[in-house]
Motif scaffolding. Sequence first.
Motif, PDB file in Angstrom:
ATOM      1  N   GLY A 233      18.606  12.705 -10.910  1.00 49.08           N
ATOM      2  CA  GLY A 233      17.290  11.991 -11.529  1.00 49.08           C
ATOM      3  C   GLY A 233      16.871  10.801 -10.753  1.00 49.08           C
ATOM      4  O   GLY A 233      16.539   9.818 -11.364  1.00 49.08           O
ATOM      5  N   LEU A 234      17.207  10.876  -9.449  1.00 47.02           N
ATOM      6  CA  LEU A 234      16.749   9.505  -8.637  1.00 47.02           C
ATOM      7  C   LEU A 234      15.538  10.064  -7.859  1.00 47.02           C
ATOM      8  O   LEU A 234      15.403  11.112  -7.414  1.00 47.02           O
ATOM      9  CB  LEU A 234      18.051   9.130  -7.662  1.00 47.02           C
ATOM     10  CG  LEU A 234      19.111   8.649  -8.443  1.00 47.02           C
ATOM     11  CD1 LEU A 234      20.261   8.245  -7.594  1.00 47.02           C
ATOM     12  CD2 LEU A 234      18.737   7.546  -9.309  1.00 47.02           C
ATOM     13  N   SER A 235      14.928   9.203  -7.144  1.00 48.01           N
ATOM     14  CA  SER A 235      13.593   9.491  -6.587  1.00 48.01           C
ATOM     15  C   SER A 235      13.567   9.197  -5.197  1.00 48.01           C
ATOM     16  O   SER A 235      14.364   7.949  -4.901  1.00 48.01           O
ATOM     17  CB  SER A 235      12.428   8.962  -7.374  1.00 48.01           C
ATOM     18  OG  SER A 235      10.969   8.712  -6.096  1.00 48.01           O
ATOM     19  N   THR A 236      13.389   9.845  -4.271  1.00 43.30           N
ATOM     20  CA  THR A 236      13.249   9.513  -2.647  1.00 43.30           C
ATOM     21  C   THR A 236      12.390   8.518  -2.478  1.00 43.30           C
ATOM     22  O   THR A 236      12.245   8.020  -1.392  1.00 43.30           O
ATOM     23  CB  THR A 236      13.348  10.951  -1.806  1.00 43.30           C
ATOM     24  OG1 THR A 236      12.033  11.581  -2.071  1.00 43.30           O
ATOM     25  CG2 THR A 236      14.409  11.577  -2.185  1.00 43.30           C
ATOM     26  N   ASN A 237      11.307   8.317  -3.202  1.00 44.77           N
ATOM     27  CA  ASN A 237      10.165   7.413  -3.265  1.00 44.77           C
ATOM     28  C   ASN A 237      10.723   6.142  -2.673  1.00 44.77           C
ATOM     29  O   ASN A 237      10.005   5.526  -2.059  1.00 44.77           O
ATOM     30  CB  ASN A 237       9.155   7.487  -4.250  1.00 44.77           C
ATOM     31  CG  ASN A 237       8.416   8.795  -4.633  1.00 44.77           C
ATOM     32  OD1 ASN A 237       8.334   9.344  -3.472  1.00 44.77           O
ATOM     33  ND2 ASN A 237       7.881   9.003  -5.707  1.00 44.77           N
ATOM     34  N   VAL A 238      11.979   5.707  -3.395  1.00 42.55           N
ATOM     35  CA  VAL A 238      12.252   4.471  -3.053  1.00 42.55           C
ATOM     36  C   VAL A 238      12.540   4.267  -1.686  1.00 42.55           C
ATOM     37  O   VAL A 238      12.142   3.074  -0.890  1.00 42.55           O
ATOM     38  CB  VAL A 238      13.877   4.075  -3.745  1.00 42.55           C
ATOM     39  CG1 VAL A 238      14.409   2.896  -3.312  1.00 42.55           C
ATOM     40  CG2 VAL A 238      13.624   4.235  -5.314  1.00 42.55           C
ATOM     41  N   PHE A 239      13.034   5.123  -0.743  1.00 40.26           N
ATOM     42  CA  PHE A 239      13.432   5.014   0.611  1.00 40.26           C
ATOM     43  C   PHE A 239      12.048   5.225   1.103  1.00 40.26           C
ATOM     44  O   PHE A 239      11.891   4.439   2.208  1.00 40.26           O
ATOM     45  CB  PHE A 239      14.383   6.347   0.932  1.00 40.26           C
ATOM     46  CG  PHE A 239      14.550   6.179   2.366  1.00 40.26           C
ATOM     47  CD1 PHE A 239      15.424   5.169   2.957  1.00 40.26           C
ATOM     48  CD2 PHE A 239      13.800   6.987   3.323  1.00 40.26           C
ATOM     49  CE1 PHE A 239      15.573   5.142   4.330  1.00 40.26           C
ATOM     50  CE2 PHE A 239      14.120   6.828   4.557  1.00 40.26           C
ATOM     51  CZ  PHE A 239      15.159   5.972   5.281  1.00 40.26           C
ATOM     52  N   ASP A 240      11.176   6.131   0.933  1.00 34.96           N
ATOM     53  CA  ASP A 240       9.788   6.148   1.609  1.00 34.96           C
ATOM     54  C   ASP A 240       9.251   5.234   1.527  1.00 34.96           C
ATOM     55  O   ASP A 240       8.599   4.660   2.441  1.00 34.96           O
ATOM     56  CB  ASP A 240       9.207   7.336   0.945  1.00 34.96           C
ATOM     57  CG  ASP A 240      10.016   8.709   1.205  1.00 34.96           C
ATOM     58  OD1 ASP A 240      10.851   8.967   2.188  1.00 34.96           O
ATOM     59  OD2 ASP A 240       9.758   9.747   0.244  1.00 34.96           O
ATOM     60  N   THR A 241       9.074   4.304   0.389  1.00 33.65           N
ATOM     61  CA  THR A 241       8.198   3.020   0.506  1.00 33.65           C
ATOM     62  C   THR A 241       8.833   2.149   1.258  1.00 33.65           C
ATOM     63  O   THR A 241       8.059   1.350   1.571  1.00 33.65           O
ATOM     64  CB  THR A 241       8.090   2.815  -1.235  1.00 33.65           C
ATOM     65  OG1 THR A 241       9.247   2.641  -1.590  1.00 33.65           O
ATOM     66  CG2 THR A 241       7.092   3.689  -1.948  1.00 33.65           C
ATOM     67  N   TYR A 242       9.990   1.999   1.399  1.00 36.16           N
ATOM     68  CA  TYR A 242      10.666   0.965   1.839  1.00 36.16           C
ATOM     69  C   TYR A 242      10.287   1.110   3.541  1.00 36.16           C
ATOM     70  O   TYR A 242       9.909   0.257   4.142  1.00 36.16           O
ATOM     71  CB  TYR A 242      12.196   1.109   1.936  1.00 36.16           C
ATOM     72  CG  TYR A 242      12.748   0.083   3.016  1.00 36.16           C
ATOM     73  CD1 TYR A 242      12.966  -1.285   2.938  1.00 36.16           C
ATOM     74  CD2 TYR A 242      13.483   0.793   4.135  1.00 36.16           C
ATOM     75  CE1 TYR A 242      13.490  -2.073   3.783  1.00 36.16           C
ATOM     76  CE2 TYR A 242      14.215  -0.138   5.056  1.00 36.16           C
ATOM     77  CZ  TYR A 242      14.032  -1.393   4.954  1.00 36.16           C
ATOM     78  OH  TYR A 242      14.814  -2.274   6.060  1.00 36.16           O
ATOM     79  N   VAL A 243      10.300   2.546   4.043  1.00 31.94           N
ATOM     80  CA  VAL A 243       9.981   2.745   5.428  1.00 31.94           C
ATOM     81  C   VAL A 243       8.596   2.211   5.589  1.00 31.94           C
ATOM     82  O   VAL A 243       8.371   1.921   6.868  1.00 31.94           O
ATOM     83  CB  VAL A 243      10.297   4.089   5.577  1.00 31.94           C
ATOM     84  CG1 VAL A 243       9.752   4.541   7.091  1.00 31.94           C
ATOM     85  CG2 VAL A 243      12.078   4.497   5.656  1.00 31.94           C
ATOM     86  N   SER A 244       7.765   2.334   4.863  1.00 24.94           N
ATOM     87  CA  SER A 244       6.274   2.376   4.978  1.00 24.94           C
ATOM     88  C   SER A 244       5.719   0.878   4.707  1.00 24.94           C
ATOM     89  O   SER A 244       4.568   0.517   5.117  1.00 24.94           O
ATOM     90  CB  SER A 244       5.495   3.326   4.212  1.00 24.94           C
ATOM     91  OG  SER A 244       5.705   2.936   2.640  1.00 24.94           O
ATOM     92  N   ASP A 245       6.833   0.092   4.000  1.00 26.08           N
ATOM     93  CA  ASP A 245       6.178  -1.349   3.828  1.00 26.08           C
ATOM     94  C   ASP A 245       6.607  -2.196   4.905  1.00 26.08           C
ATOM     95  O   ASP A 245       6.918  -1.772   5.992  1.00 26.08           O
ATOM     96  CB  ASP A 245       6.883  -1.934   2.244  1.00 26.08           C
ATOM     97  CG  ASP A 245       8.330  -2.464   2.508  1.00 26.08           C
ATOM     98  OD1 ASP A 245       8.751  -2.409   3.628  1.00 26.08           O
ATOM     99  OD2 ASP A 245       8.761  -2.788   1.290  1.00 26.08           O
ATOM    100  N   PHE A 246       6.137  -3.504   4.898  1.00 23.49           N
ATOM    101  CA  PHE A 246       6.257  -4.470   5.747  1.00 23.49           C
ATOM    102  C   PHE A 246       7.950  -4.632   6.391  1.00 23.49           C
ATOM    103  O   PHE A 246       7.941  -4.568   7.484  1.00 23.49           O
ATOM    104  CB  PHE A 246       5.710  -5.849   5.470  1.00 23.49           C
ATOM    105  CG  PHE A 246       5.824  -6.932   6.402  1.00 23.49           C
ATOM    106  CD1 PHE A 246       5.343  -6.954   7.599  1.00 23.49           C
ATOM    107  CD2 PHE A 246       6.866  -8.002   6.516  1.00 23.49           C
ATOM    108  CE1 PHE A 246       5.421  -7.741   8.465  1.00 23.49           C
ATOM    109  CE2 PHE A 246       7.203  -8.880   7.149  1.00 23.49           C
ATOM    110  CZ  PHE A 246       6.157  -8.895   8.309  1.00 23.49           C
ATOM    111  N   HIS A 247       8.644  -4.721   5.416  1.00 24.97           N
ATOM    112  CA  HIS A 247      10.098  -4.795   5.824  1.00 24.97           C
ATOM    113  C   HIS A 247      10.609  -3.732   6.484  1.00 24.97           C
ATOM    114  O   HIS A 247      11.253  -3.838   7.691  1.00 24.97           O
ATOM    115  CB  HIS A 247      11.189  -4.943   4.312  1.00 24.97           C
ATOM    116  CG  HIS A 247      10.735  -6.237   3.772  1.00 24.97           C
ATOM    117  ND1 HIS A 247      10.772  -6.584   2.478  1.00 24.97           N
ATOM    118  CD2 HIS A 247      10.262  -7.513   4.169  1.00 24.97           C
ATOM    119  CE1 HIS A 247      10.489  -7.656   2.026  1.00 24.97           C
ATOM    120  NE2 HIS A 247      10.296  -8.090   2.973  1.00 24.97           N
ATOM    121  N   GLY A 248      10.450  -2.495   5.876  1.00 23.42           N
ATOM    122  CA  GLY A 248      10.890  -1.260   6.627  1.00 23.42           C
ATOM    123  C   GLY A 248      10.413  -0.857   7.906  1.00 23.42           C
ATOM    124  O   GLY A 248      10.935  -0.357   8.788  1.00 23.42           O
TER     125      GLY A 248
END
Length: 306
Positions: A233-248
């Motif tokens: 029940g975990l989302s891969t969006n957490v990783f995807d949004t990290y990679v696409s934001d300023f930090h990632g």
Amino acid sequence: MIAQRRMWIVLAMVLLMGLIGAGTVRAEGPQLAGDDGSCLACHGNPELTYEFPSGEVKSLYVDQDVFGSSIHGQYGLACTACHPNIEGYPHPELAASSLRAYQLEQYQTCRQCHEEVYQQSLDSTHAQELAAGNWNAAICVDCHGAHDTTPPNQPREKIPLTCSKCHAGLHTEYLESVHGEALTDESNPDVPTCIDCHGAHNQEDPRTTQFRLHSPELCATCHADEALMDQYGLSTNVFDTYVSDFHGTTVTLFERQSPDLPTNKPVCYDCHGVHNMTHTRDPESQVFQENLLHTCQNCHPDATEN
């Protein structure tokens, strides 16, 4: 009657010669002919020990049942497969002045069968520490044992337990983490153990810039896997949004273009913890809603709730 007496005399002489011959063999010591039975004539004695010049006393006892149930024993390896310099009795004098010096000499034998793994280990952080003079750095027998070698990942919980021999503090943190609890309490096969993040024989130094920049990809091994995350029940969006934001984005650019240059942008474990990561709903989690501000202030001291 005379013939019968002669027969008894002959039998007595044969028996006497046999006893004399047996006594002679024992007086010379065990004759090593490559069979384990000869070795165990002495090494099957629990009282057998050896004292190194350092004063350390090492037991030379080999439990036949323990060795027989080991990986090497099951494959039928003879003692001389790992101790090829032993050809007779008495044995050659040891040059090693201490137990650790002997282990460092002897573990080279492992490469006879495990050359590929041995070559991998030469680039590990353990090997680098060893080359720098740290004799406590792990070698083959520290992790796998000597006469009691068993599958290193059966059960899987055995992996962090092995690492805990040297890394006890980190092991305690791991056991209390969301990963460690799932492994030890549920025998969950999907959660990472030490070697999934650090490697088994080719451990990279986790303190390096390269390891830090590469760490999000390590986390992505599981957290970007949609099928795996769906099971929990975990989302891969957490990783995807990290990679696409300023930090990632910044971390990704540094990894690809400047892997030796450090960046102050956070990676996954800066916010979630390294070995002590907990569930986001856990009040102790660094990313629990009430703790987020404090976590962000590690890099942004002037940050507010807004």
